[in-house]
Design a protein around this motif. Structure first.
Motif, PDB file in Angstrom:
ATOM      1  N   PRO A  51       0.812  -1.227   0.000  1.00  0.00           N
ATOM      2  CA  PRO A  51       0.000   0.000   0.000  1.00  0.00           C
ATOM      3  C   PRO A  51       0.844   1.276   0.000  1.00  0.00           C
ATOM      4  O   PRO A  51       0.474   2.264  -0.647  1.00  0.00           O
ATOM      5  CB  PRO A  51      -0.816  -0.120   1.299  1.00  0.00           C
ATOM      6  CG  PRO A  51      -0.855  -1.570   1.596  1.00  0.00           C
ATOM      7  CD  PRO A  51       0.467  -2.101   1.145  1.00  0.00           C
ATOM      8  N   VAL A  52       1.972   1.237   0.713  1.00  0.00           N
ATOM      9  CA  VAL A  52       2.845   2.414   0.746  1.00  0.00           C
ATOM     10  C   VAL A  52       3.445   2.649  -0.627  1.00  0.00           C
ATOM     11  O   VAL A  52       3.525   3.798  -1.105  1.00  0.00           O
ATOM     12  CB  VAL A  52       3.958   2.240   1.800  1.00  0.00           C
ATOM     13  CG1 VAL A  52       4.929   3.418   1.756  1.00  0.00           C
ATOM     14  CG2 VAL A  52       3.354   2.101   3.193  1.00  0.00           C
ATOM     15  N   ARG A  53       3.865   1.578  -1.294  1.00  0.00           N
ATOM     16  CA  ARG A  53       4.417   1.719  -2.650  1.00  0.00           C
ATOM     17  C   ARG A  53       3.377   2.310  -3.598  1.00  0.00           C
ATOM     18  O   ARG A  53       3.693   3.174  -4.432  1.00  0.00           O
ATOM     19  CB  ARG A  53       4.895   0.361  -3.179  1.00  0.00           C
ATOM     20  CG  ARG A  53       6.050  -0.241  -2.395  1.00  0.00           C
ATOM     21  CD  ARG A  53       6.783  -1.282  -3.214  1.00  0.00           C
ATOM     22  NE  ARG A  53       5.951  -2.416  -3.571  1.00  0.00           N
ATOM     23  CZ  ARG A  53       5.843  -3.522  -2.835  1.00  0.00           C
ATOM     24  NH1 ARG A  53       6.486  -3.612  -1.672  1.00  0.00           N
ATOM     25  NH2 ARG A  53       5.101  -4.537  -3.234  1.00  0.00           N
ATOM     26  N   LEU A  54       2.134   1.851  -3.478  1.00  0.00           N
ATOM     27  CA  LEU A  54       1.078   2.345  -4.350  1.00  0.00           C
ATOM     28  C   LEU A  54       0.819   3.827  -4.113  1.00  0.00           C
ATOM     29  O   LEU A  54       0.744   4.619  -5.062  1.00  0.00           O
ATOM     30  CB  LEU A  54      -0.202   1.548  -4.125  1.00  0.00           C
ATOM     31  CG  LEU A  54      -1.438   2.006  -4.924  1.00  0.00           C
ATOM     32  CD1 LEU A  54      -1.160   1.900  -6.417  1.00  0.00           C
ATOM     33  CD2 LEU A  54      -2.651   1.180  -4.535  1.00  0.00           C
ATOM     34  N   PHE A  55       0.690   4.220  -2.835  1.00  0.00           N
ATOM     35  CA  PHE A  55       0.425   5.623  -2.528  1.00  0.00           C
ATOM     36  C   PHE A  55       1.611   6.509  -2.892  1.00  0.00           C
ATOM     37  O   PHE A  55       1.435   7.660  -3.293  1.00  0.00           O
ATOM     38  CB  PHE A  55       0.060   5.797  -1.049  1.00  0.00           C
ATOM     39  CG  PHE A  55      -1.370   5.454  -0.745  1.00  0.00           C
ATOM     40  CD1 PHE A  55      -2.406   6.248  -1.212  1.00  0.00           C
ATOM     41  CD2 PHE A  55      -1.678   4.324  -0.014  1.00  0.00           C
ATOM     42  CE1 PHE A  55      -3.731   5.927  -0.944  1.00  0.00           C
ATOM     43  CE2 PHE A  55      -3.002   3.984   0.263  1.00  0.00           C
ATOM     44  CZ  PHE A  55      -4.034   4.804  -0.204  1.00  0.00           C
ATOM     45  N   HIS A  56       2.825   5.959  -2.768  1.00  0.00           N
ATOM     46  CA  HIS A  56       4.006   6.716  -3.200  1.00  0.00           C
ATOM     47  C   HIS A  56       3.921   7.023  -4.690  1.00  0.00           C
ATOM     48  O   HIS A  56       4.191   8.151  -5.115  1.00  0.00           O
ATOM     49  CB  HIS A  56       5.275   5.924  -2.896  1.00  0.00           C
ATOM     50  CG  HIS A  56       6.499   6.480  -3.566  1.00  0.00           C
ATOM     51  ND1 HIS A  56       7.130   7.625  -3.153  1.00  0.00           N
ATOM     52  CD2 HIS A  56       7.203   6.037  -4.654  1.00  0.00           C
ATOM     53  CE1 HIS A  56       8.158   7.876  -3.929  1.00  0.00           C
ATOM     54  NE2 HIS A  56       8.235   6.928  -4.850  1.00  0.00           N
ATOM     55  N   LYS A  57       3.535   6.018  -5.460  1.00  0.00           N
ATOM     56  CA  LYS A  57       3.433   6.203  -6.908  1.00  0.00           C
ATOM     57  C   LYS A  57       2.313   7.165  -7.275  1.00  0.00           C
ATOM     58  O   LYS A  57       2.480   8.025  -8.146  1.00  0.00           O
ATOM     59  CB  LYS A  57       3.208   4.849  -7.579  1.00  0.00           C
ATOM     60  CG  LYS A  57       3.095   4.914  -9.095  1.00  0.00           C
ATOM     61  CD  LYS A  57       2.913   3.523  -9.699  1.00  0.00           C
ATOM     62  CE  LYS A  57       2.809   3.574 -11.211  1.00  0.00           C
ATOM     63  NZ  LYS A  57       2.636   2.222 -11.797  1.00  0.00           N
ATOM     64  N   LEU A  58       1.151   7.044  -6.599  1.00  0.00           N
ATOM     65  CA  LEU A  58      -0.015   7.843  -6.968  1.00  0.00           C
ATOM     66  C   LEU A  58       0.074   9.281  -6.480  1.00  0.00           C
ATOM     67  O   LEU A  58      -0.261  10.215  -7.217  1.00  0.00           O
ATOM     68  CB  LEU A  58      -1.286   7.189  -6.413  1.00  0.00           C
ATOM     69  CG  LEU A  58      -1.650   5.818  -7.001  1.00  0.00           C
ATOM     70  CD1 LEU A  58      -2.886   5.276  -6.307  1.00  0.00           C
ATOM     71  CD2 LEU A  58      -1.877   5.917  -8.513  1.00  0.00           C
ATOM     72  N   ILE A  59       0.499   9.470  -5.216  1.00  0.00           N
ATOM     73  CA  ILE A  59       0.493  10.831  -4.655  1.00  0.00           C
ATOM     74  C   ILE A  59       1.798  11.231  -3.979  1.00  0.00           C
ATOM     75  O   ILE A  59       2.090  12.414  -3.846  1.00  0.00           O
ATOM     76  CB  ILE A  59      -0.661  11.002  -3.641  1.00  0.00           C
ATOM     77  CG1 ILE A  59      -0.475  10.040  -2.455  1.00  0.00           C
ATOM     78  CG2 ILE A  59      -2.007  10.784  -4.310  1.00  0.00           C
ATOM     79  CD1 ILE A  59      -1.460  10.265  -1.319  1.00  0.00           C
ATOM     80  N   GLY A  60       2.577  10.232  -3.545  1.00  0.00           N
ATOM     81  CA  GLY A  60       3.774  10.534  -2.760  1.00  0.00           C
ATOM     82  C   GLY A  60       4.816  11.328  -3.511  1.00  0.00           C
ATOM     83  O   GLY A  60       5.421  12.260  -2.966  1.00  0.00           O
ATOM     84  N   THR A  61       5.060  10.975  -4.775  1.00  0.00           N
ATOM     85  CA  THR A  61       6.078  11.688  -5.546  1.00  0.00           C
ATOM     86  C   THR A  61       5.680  13.149  -5.739  1.00  0.00           C
ATOM     87  O   THR A  61       6.526  14.044  -5.693  1.00  0.00           O
ATOM     88  CB  THR A  61       6.295  11.021  -6.921  1.00  0.00           C
ATOM     89  OG1 THR A  61       5.033  10.904  -7.604  1.00  0.00           O
ATOM     90  CG2 THR A  61       6.895   9.633  -6.746  1.00  0.00           C
TER      91      THR A  61
END
Length: 236
Positions: free
Chosen positions: A211-221
């Motif tokens: 989930p952290v990887r997904l959120f990093h890709k979607l909004i984190g960057t």
């Protein structure tokens, strides 16, 4: 050398352990972030206009997050790494141990002085306080670089042989537990990945929950990019 204490396997020789070396690459990635960000801090502080409280708040919060991260990083080493190395490496250089501990103490002492000064500067963005703070931060950056160089040159090779995968994972888990949650966590993750190679980025993200990887890709960057633009006054 005592092979019989702790999780160190008494049935293996040093060569057999060496063949199962722990890969310490992710600590070097984190070190890159600390080197870069602490080198930039004196300039960021000095760049704040006298009396600009909003800007002082922004830079000061960034500084405080880095100090928390560094303190947590060093605490993990002090609690989870050094005792095991001292127990297992009979040839561990006493001077090296004393030097590394002295470097931790010197940085910690500077951080205490910065912690006392930072709230006052954020309150009124005084130019003289900014200059005093910048001097302390320059000293931290210098001492930190010296410490990280020693750690990578002399300590990580020992870690690779004398620390087990499970123990290394426990140290990594300790590091992740100290990261801020929400947007601040994605800002820190972005800073860690800034100077990582493409391969290191993939591997580092692979250490995180899906989930952290997904959120990093979607909004984190995006969160990290906008925070960096505000901090360094980069036009969007």
């Amino acid at each position: 050398m005592d092979h019989g204490r702790g999780p160190w396997s008494p049935g293996k020789t040093i060569k057999q352990h060496a063949a199962m070396n722990v890969d310490t690459w992710e600590m070097v990635v984190v070190h890159k972030m600390f080197r870069r960000e602490f080198a930039l801090l004196p300039g960021l502080v000095c760049d704040v206009t006298d009396g600009d409280r909003d800007r002082a708040k922004l830079v000061g919060d960034h500084l405080a997050a880095l100090l928390r991260g560094l303190h947590h990083h060093h605490t993990g080493e002090d609690e989870l790494l050094w005792p095991k190395l001292l127990d297992r490496v009979s040839t561990l250089d006493t001077e090296l141990v004393q030097r590394m501990e002295g470097q931790h103490e010197a940085v910690s002492g500077l951080i205490e002085r910065i912690d006392a000064l930072l709230p006052r500067w954020q309150l009124d963005a005084d130019r003289e306080l900014a200059s005093e703070l910048a001097v302390l931060l320059s000293d931290v950056s210098h001492r930190l670089n010296e410490h990280l160089d020693d750690e990578e040159r002399h300590v990580l090779p020992l870690v690779s042989v004398f620390i087990t995968e499970a123990e290394w994972k426990a140290l990594g888990d300790h590091g992740k537990s100290g990261m801020d949650k929400g947007a601040a966590g994605f800002v820190m993750l972005g800073m860690i990945l800034e100077d990582a190679t493409p391969t290191e980025k993939v591997r580092f993200l692979g250490l995180l929950p899906p989930p952290v990887r997904l959120f990093h890709k979607l909004i984190g960057t995006g969160i990290h990019r906008r925070a960096k633009e505000r901090l360094h006054r980069v036009a969007a």
